[in-house]
Design an enzyme around this catalytic site. Structure first.
Site, PDB file in Angstrom:
ATOM      1  N   GLU A 167       0.753  -1.353   0.202  1.00  0.00           N
ATOM      2  CA  GLU A 167      -0.061  -0.065   0.075  1.00  0.00           C
ATOM      3  C   GLU A 167       0.816   1.292  -0.035  1.00  0.00           C
ATOM      4  O   GLU A 167       0.864   2.065   1.090  1.00  0.00           O
ATOM      5  CB  GLU A 167      -0.752  -0.187   1.291  1.00  0.00           C
ATOM      6  CG  GLU A 167      -2.185  -0.858   1.166  1.00  0.00           C
ATOM      7  CD  GLU A 167      -3.154  -1.075   2.223  1.00  0.00           C
ATOM      8  OE1 GLU A 167      -2.981  -0.190   3.243  1.00  0.00           O
ATOM      9  OE2 GLU A 167      -4.218  -1.736   2.109  1.00  0.00           O
ATOM     10  N   GLU A 387      -5.093  -8.603   0.660  1.00  0.00           N
ATOM     11  CA  GLU A 387      -5.931  -8.082   1.955  1.00  0.00           C
ATOM     12  C   GLU A 387      -7.528  -8.011   1.637  1.00  0.00           C
ATOM     13  O   GLU A 387      -7.598  -7.310   0.700  1.00  0.00           O
ATOM     14  CB  GLU A 387      -5.309  -6.779   2.511  1.00  0.00           C
ATOM     15  CG  GLU A 387      -4.196  -6.998   3.421  1.00  0.00           C
ATOM     16  CD  GLU A 387      -3.608  -5.594   3.903  1.00  0.00           C
ATOM     17  OE1 GLU A 387      -4.679  -4.867   4.431  1.00  0.00           O
ATOM     18  OE2 GLU A 387      -2.475  -5.515   3.981  1.00  0.00           O
TER      19      GLU A 387
END
Ligand code: GCO
Length: 488
Positions: A167, A387
């Protein structure tokens, strides 16, 4: 209609990150990371919680892997703490740190669980932050590469799947724009410069990977949220396009195509905040292409056009001053008129069709199908959902069970959409639910739980940190056993 089955070797997994689970923050030679320091600043995290002990996975990994094996997990995604391997960020290697990860990997392999190793989940060594401002210096490119090469060398025969950066969009925004993560900065220009340096580090490391791990697969894990227009007004549709370009393509185009999207770059340049591109940068970016895309999906975003005019540079200071995020993860200003320069091209609004979690995150299973469809067609790489999960308050009942039916519902709804996406033609190799055990939510402490396995604790680590499988643990075990065939 008829749905395709999940592929035969589909990687049903679960995920975690070093700082959120390990503890042992200074055990056996580990150096401090920027998170070890940041969480000690008063007021930065929920009730001052930190990861000093976390869920003590560093000392209890065997017990955790035994629970994974019992569940039938096919893959486990975890991250390596850079400062365990190189306490000073560069130079001297801490063998005990390497040995810890080797033990963990061996334990996974002994139970036929595929390790998915993340190189960077937000914890640059504090020593490098002190020495040269971390990601704001080009020296970080070589230091990161040195660190990655140590891991490639050591684990190339044991680990097939590698994630480079987790991320990047989230940790740069929260760290350099919203002042919500370390290094606690609020400066968009510095954010775009650091982000460019991280892109170069990513590319250089992928090149090293090609040399050292020719049979492995590597890719970034991107926090992807599809952007929706509030309605069909062309102005709002244009705003959604801006959102998609500034929040998603800005990163993904560089990873996959080795270049910044032209229109987006021009806009930043106009505002005086585009990154500095040096000779050789573009060639490096173009020489590295990932093998797969890791997709972290929690929710998308809905936007409309902003009433205020495209800001001129003189406004910047004033606009910055007014800015305050409610939940920094939502990247949504409290005062919707207060904008930083490039985000003024779209304004976030709530989606009236979606419910939210207790932390205000929209619950949008169809969004994961939209996300994967958009990414497949634009980037054409195999994907792994690295995720996806629900943060919730869980209740340990007197009989020591946890009935997290809401989590089962959430995960089931998302996994059904994955199956539809596969039927649509998306090439999906795995799904790592977030998370395996409960863990430290960076800013929300231990009360926001994501795990299949409950950790018996209070905010101060005053309990035994016992592991108790939740109802969702048994549900997922069944999904894995049947390869998702009952989900429709
Ligand atoms: C939280 C967040 C994290 C992230 C993860 C991103 O509550 O702190 O949800 O757990 O999901 O670290 O990669």
């Amino acid at each position: 209609g008829h749905l395709d089955p999940f592929p035969k070797n589909f990687l049903w997994g679960a995920a975690s990150a070093a700082y959120q689970i390990e503890g042992g923050w200074n055990a056996e030679g580990k150096g401090a990371s920027i998170w070890d320091q940041f969480t000690k600043i008063p007021g930065k995290t929920f009730e001052g919680t930190n990861g000093d002990v976390a869920v003590d996975h560093y000392h209890r990994y065997k017990e955790d892997v035994a629970l994974m094996a019992e569940m039938g997990l096919k893959a486990y995604r975890f991250s390596v703490a850079w400062s365990r391997i190189l306490p000073e960020g560069a130079g001297e290697v801490n063998e005990a740190g390497l040995q810890f990860y080797e033990n963990l990997i061996d334990e996974l392999l002994a139970h036929h669980i595929e390790p998915v190793l993340t190189l960077y989940h937000w914890d640059i060594p504090q020593a490098l932050q002190d020495k040269y401002n971390g990601w704001e210096s080009r020296q970080a490119i070589d230091d990161f590469d040195q660190y990655a090469r140590i891991l490639f060398d050591r684990f190339k025969d044991k680990v097939k799947y590698w994630v480079s950066f987790n991320e990047q969009n989230v940790f740069t925004a929260l760290g350099y724009r919203w002042q919500a993560h370390p290094p606690n900065v609020s400066d968009v220009k510095r954010m775009f410069e650091a982000n460019h340096i991280i892109n170069l580090a990513n590319a250089k490391t992928i090149q090293s990977f090609r040399e050292l791990v020719p049979n492995g697969q590597i890719g970034p894990s991107f926090g992807y949220g599809p952007m929706y227009s509030f309605d069909c007004s062309p102005d709002n549709v244009l705003a959604a396009l801006n959102g998609e370009e500034f929040q998603n393509h800005w990163w993904l185009d560089v990873y996959v195509h080795g270049k910044y999207p032209k229109v987006t770059f021009k806009q930043l340049d106009r505002l005086g905040i585009a990154p500095t591109i040096e000779a050789g940068d573009n060639a490096l970016l173009q020489a590295a292409k990932p093998d797969f895309l890791g997709v972290n999906y929690y929710h998308g975003g809905t936007v409309r056009a902003n009433e205020i005019e495209f800001p001129i540079q003189e406004n910047e200071q004033e606009l910055e001053k007014d800015f305050q995020a409610t939940d920094p993860y939502l990247m949504k200003p409290k005062d919707e008129q207060a904008q930083t320069p490039e985000t003024s091209m779209f304004t976030s609004v709530s989606n009236p069709h979606l419910e939210t979690t207790k932390w205000g995150w929209e619950i949008d299973p169809v969004g994961i199908r939209i996300a994967l469809r958009r990414l497949q067609n634009r980037y054409d790489l195999p994907m792994m959902v690295t995720e996806n999960g629900l943060g919730a308050y869980d209740e340990l009942k007197a009989d020591k069970t946890i009935d997290d039916d809401y989590r089962i519902q959430y995960l089931k709804d998302h996994v059904v959409e994955l199956r539809k996406a596969i039927t649509d033609g998306v090439e999906l190799i795995g799904y790592c639910a977030w998370s395996f055990t409960d863990l430290l939510s960076w800013l929300n402490g231990y009360q926001k739980r994501y795990g299949f396995v409950y950790i018996d604790r209070d905010e101060k680590d005053e309990k035994e940190l016992g592991r108790i499988p939740k109802k969702s643990y048994y549900w997922y075990k069944d999904v894995i056993e049947t390869n998702g065939s009952d989900l429709k």
